[in-house]
Design an enzyme around this catalytic site. Structure first.
Site, PDB file in Angstrom:
ATOM      1  N   HIS A   1      12.738 -32.940 -21.741  1.00  0.00           N
ATOM      2  CA  HIS A   1      12.819 -34.190 -21.708  1.00  0.00           C
ATOM      3  C   HIS A   1      12.086 -34.703 -22.938  1.00  0.00           C
ATOM      4  CE1 HIS A   1      11.413 -38.176 -20.977  1.00  0.00           C
ATOM      5  NE2 HIS A   1      12.683 -38.426 -20.476  1.00  0.00           N
TER       6      HIS A   1
ATOM      7  N   ASN B   1     -11.534 -42.533  -9.197  1.00  0.00           N
ATOM      8  CA  ASN B   1     -11.675 -42.485 -10.665  1.00  0.00           C
ATOM      9  C   ASN B   1     -13.050 -42.195 -11.242  1.00  0.00           C
ATOM     10  OD1 ASN B   1     -10.066 -43.390 -13.448  1.00  0.00           O
ATOM     11  ND2 ASN B   1     -12.115 -44.228 -13.903  1.00  0.00           N
ATOM     12  N   ARG B   2     -13.124 -41.412 -12.296  1.00  0.00           N
ATOM     13  CA  ARG B   2     -14.488 -40.915 -12.537  1.00  0.00           C
ATOM     14  C   ARG B   2     -15.349 -42.028 -12.749  1.00  0.00           C
ATOM     15  NH1 ARG B   2     -15.832 -39.346 -18.238  1.00  0.00           N
ATOM     16  NH2 ARG B   2     -13.838 -40.222 -18.632  1.00  0.00           N
TER      17      ARG B   2
ATOM     18  N   ASN C   1       1.174 -34.764 -18.521  1.00  0.00           N
ATOM     19  CA  ASN C   1       2.119 -33.999 -19.430  1.00  0.00           C
ATOM     20  C   ASN C   1       1.547 -32.609 -19.871  1.00  0.00           C
ATOM     21  OD1 ASN C   1       4.467 -35.599 -19.977  1.00  0.00           O
ATOM     22  ND2 ASN C   1       3.712 -36.742 -21.697  1.00  0.00           N
TER      23      ASN C   1
ATOM     24  N   GLY D   1       8.721 -42.238 -17.771  1.00  0.00           N
ATOM     25  CA  GLY D   1       9.070 -43.700 -17.785  1.00  0.00           C
ATOM     26  C   GLY D   1       8.194 -44.566 -18.293  1.00  0.00           C
TER      27      GLY D   1
ATOM     28  N   ARG E   1      19.797  -6.400 -44.727  1.00  0.00           N
ATOM     29  CA  ARG E   1      18.700  -5.861 -43.848  1.00  0.00           C
ATOM     30  C   ARG E   1      18.976  -4.187 -43.932  1.00  0.00           C
ATOM     31  NH1 ARG E   1      19.013  -6.455 -38.701  1.00  0.00           N
ATOM     32  NH2 ARG E   1      16.797  -6.258 -38.309  1.00  0.00           N
TER      33      ARG E   1
ATOM     34  N   GLY F   1      -1.908 -43.920 -13.930  1.00  0.00           N
ATOM     35  CA  GLY F   1      -2.463 -43.412 -12.560  1.00  0.00           C
ATOM     36  C   GLY F   1      -2.486 -44.785 -11.464  1.00  0.00           C
TER      37      GLY F   1
ATOM     38  N   GLU G   1      13.820 -36.758 -26.184  1.00  0.00           N
ATOM     39  CA  GLU G   1      13.536 -37.779 -26.567  1.00  0.00           C
ATOM     40  C   GLU G   1      13.342 -38.041 -28.254  1.00  0.00           C
ATOM     41  OE1 GLU G   1      10.330 -39.550 -23.956  1.00  0.00           O
ATOM     42  OE2 GLU G   1       9.191 -39.932 -25.871  1.00  0.00           O
TER      43      GLU G   1
HETATM   44  C1  6PG Z   1       7.717 -40.351 -21.109  1.00  0.00           C
HETATM   45  C2  6PG Z   1       7.345 -40.182 -22.380  1.00  0.00           C
HETATM   46  C3  6PG Z   1       5.699 -40.066 -22.151  1.00  0.00           C
HETATM   47  C4  6PG Z   1       5.068 -40.344 -23.754  1.00  0.00           C
HETATM   48  C5  6PG Z   1       5.537 -39.393 -24.484  1.00  0.00           C
HETATM   49  C6  6PG Z   1       5.301 -39.878 -25.988  1.00  0.00           C
HETATM   50  O1  6PG Z   1       8.578 -39.557 -20.597  1.00  0.00           O
HETATM   51  O2  6PG Z   1       7.269 -41.477 -20.303  1.00  0.00           O
HETATM   52  O3  6PG Z   1       7.835 -39.283 -22.742  1.00  0.00           O
HETATM   53  O4  6PG Z   1       5.603 -38.980 -21.589  1.00  0.00           O
HETATM   54  O5  6PG Z   1       4.939 -41.490 -23.864  1.00  0.00           O
HETATM   55  O6  6PG Z   1       5.151 -38.006 -24.440  1.00  0.00           O
HETATM   56  O7  6PG Z   1       5.105 -38.842 -26.840  1.00  0.00           O
HETATM   57  P1  6PG Z   1       4.781 -38.946 -28.276  1.00  0.00           P
HETATM   58  O8  6PG Z   1       3.342 -39.556 -28.392  1.00  0.00           O
HETATM   59  O9  6PG Z   1       4.253 -37.511 -28.531  1.00  0.00           O
HETATM   60  O10 6PG Z   1       5.685 -39.562 -28.900  1.00  0.00           O
END
Ligand code: 6PG
Length: 471
Positions: free
Chosen positions: A185, A32-33, A102, A129, A441, A14, A189
């Site tokens: 995505h 922020n809280r 997320n 990112g 089946r 953030g 990853e």
């Molecule tokens: C991103 C990453 C980010 C996060 C991952 C890690 O796109 O910048 O994907 O969202 O670092 O979600 O995921 P895990 O902790 O499940 O490996």
């Protein structure tokens, strides 16, 4: 109010996003809280731009121009709902709440529908990112209404990463489309990282290379078709030496991979949609398996299989990595296409490849090829069908088979490589044993089958005269 946009939730992501906005000349309200964090941000980075610190939600909302735009950067789930509720109460019709976390896309759909009733726009935006991306240019995947994107798009495109002058941000589609795409995505990853990890494991355990040497291999691979952020940082991590012990850093890390859930969600949704994302599923399960210390310690054995390792191992692994990667991406794009149809999102798959070329964790030169493939044929049934990828994989397939064979003989687990190869072989098979499954089946449950030579459904009277009847 005079602030153009606001960020609430000032943990690293953030804060960095707020700084990115400020550095681009936007007057940013920050909240922020606990106010201490807001103050700390202003003290440390206040000189970077025009920040408006807000102590309460009411103050935050009051500090904004209309229509108001507040980006939420808090933990997914309950904390996000709590912040949304507070904001919504203080806002007016036409205002926009953007969730940059997320979130699960189903939560985003629910929240969007609920806020629409109150005249508010809710935008679930995937942001990828990491900390660095948030500060210097992430890849941004916003969902929500086209109307909200009119206001928000220019700002988000401004702060997003750029590749060849094009922003890594586009309106993905309505309601939960953005968070769905961000989820996929992350699934990709996971698959990408699993394939890289298998490459390393094979080069080390079958090829006898030390981490530093494998780091060099990855460094040379980071050009051409494999050029990508993940390959680049693999060389960094493998080349790193632990200061305390002088050992390769990779050897002092506990070998149990953790996960926060987005990979698992991808697989769960793929199961619902009926799309085989075997590469992502194997990657999720490989992480789970690594964490099963009880089973692993009970079965651990040092007996090693002897194996003839081909001289071409390094190049072969490169080919296997590339071909498996094509499969993993083909599966992920397949899933996005299926979801787009299911939820009426009208996702432009080429545009997704375009905004993943920079800023995000899976950024890679290779995404240019995917973009080209979908530009040529928006309805491409699979990336594997595209001329470029088809011949790339065909050229790699002999090496790919050698790698899987070597791994199996050496006892090195390669669930990513082998399942990707199985997927490819299955799609290429003229006949699949699914025919036998249909026969079984029908035998045990009269579930019926279709015939290759005529229309209709049929059942064989297995326990009677074995005549066939129309079902
Ligand atoms: C991103 C990453 C980010 C996060 C991952 C890690 O796109 O910048 O994907 O969202 O670092 O979600 O995921 P895990 O902790 O499940 O490996």
């Amino acid at each position: 109010g005079t602030a153009r946009i606001a960020v609430t939730g000032l943990a690293t992501m953030g804060s960095n996003l707020a700084r990115n906005l400020a550095r681009h000349g936007y007057k940013v309200a920050v909240h922020n809280r606990s106010f201490a964090r807001t103050k700390a941000l202003i003290e440390q980075y206040g000189h970077e731009g025009d920040f408006v610190p807000a102590e309460t939600t009411a103050e935050l909302v009051a500090s904004l121009q209309r229509p108001r735009q507040v980006i939420i950067m808090v933990k997914a789930g309950g904390p996000t709902d709590a912040v949304i509720d507070e904001l919504a109460d203080a806002m007016e019709p036409g205002d926009m709440i953007i969730d940059g976390g997320n979130a699960h896309f189903a939560d985003t759909r629910r929240r969007e529908a609920a806020l629409k009733e109150r005249g508010l726009h809710f935008v679930g935006a995937g942001i990828s990112g990491g900390e660095e991306g948030a500060l210097n240019g992430p890849s941004i995947m916003p969902g929500g209404s086209p109307e909200s994107y009119k206001h928000l798009g220019p700002v988000l495109e401004d702060i997003a990463a750029k590749v060849d002058g094009e922003p890594c941000c586009v309106h993905v589609g309505p309601d939960g489309a953005g968070h769905f795409v961000k989820m996929v995505h992350n699934g990709i990853e996971y698959a990408d990282m699993q394939l890289i990890a298998e490459s390393y494991d094979l080069l080390r355990r079958a090829g006898g290379l030390e981490p530093a040497a494998i780091a060099d291999v990855f460094r040379t691979w980071n050009s051409g078709d494999l050029e990508s952020y993940l390959v680049e940082i693999t060389a960094e991590v493998l080349g790193h030496v632990d200061a305390e012990t002088g050992k390769p850093f990779v050897d002092i890390i506990t070998d149990q991979a953790e996960q926060k859930g987005t990979g698992r969600w991808t697989v769960q949704e793929a199961l619902e949609l009926g799309i085989p994302v075997t590469g992502i599923a194997e990657a999720v399960f490989a992480r789970s398996l690594s964490a099963r210390v009880d089973q692993r310690s009970a079965l651990q054995s040092t007996s090693d299989a002897s194996v003839q390792v081909p001289d071409t191992l390094v190049d072969d692994v490169r080919s296997a990595l590339y071909a498996s990667k094509v499969v993993a991406y083909a599966q992920g794009f397949d899933q996005m296409r299926a979801a787009s149809e299911q939820y009426d999102w009208d996702i432009d798959l080429g545009a997704m490849a375009t905004i993943w070329r920079g800023g995000c964790i899976i950024r890679a030169v290779f995404l240019n090829r995917i973009r080209e493939a979908y530009e040529k044929a928006p309805d491409l049934p699979s990336l594997l069908v595209d001329d470029y990828f088809r011949s790339a994989v065909e050229n790699a397939v002999d090496a790919w088979r050698r790698v899987v064979t070597t791994a199996v003989q050496a006892g090195v687990p390669v669930p990513g490589f082998s399942s990707a190869l199985a997927y490819y072989d299955a799609l290429r098979s003229e006949r699949l044993p699914a025919a036998l499954i249909q026969g079984l089946r029908d035998f045990f449950g009269a579930h019926t089958y279709r015939r290759v030579d005529k229309d209709g459904s049929f059942h064989t009277l297995w326990s009677g005269d074995r005549n066939e009847i129309d079902a």
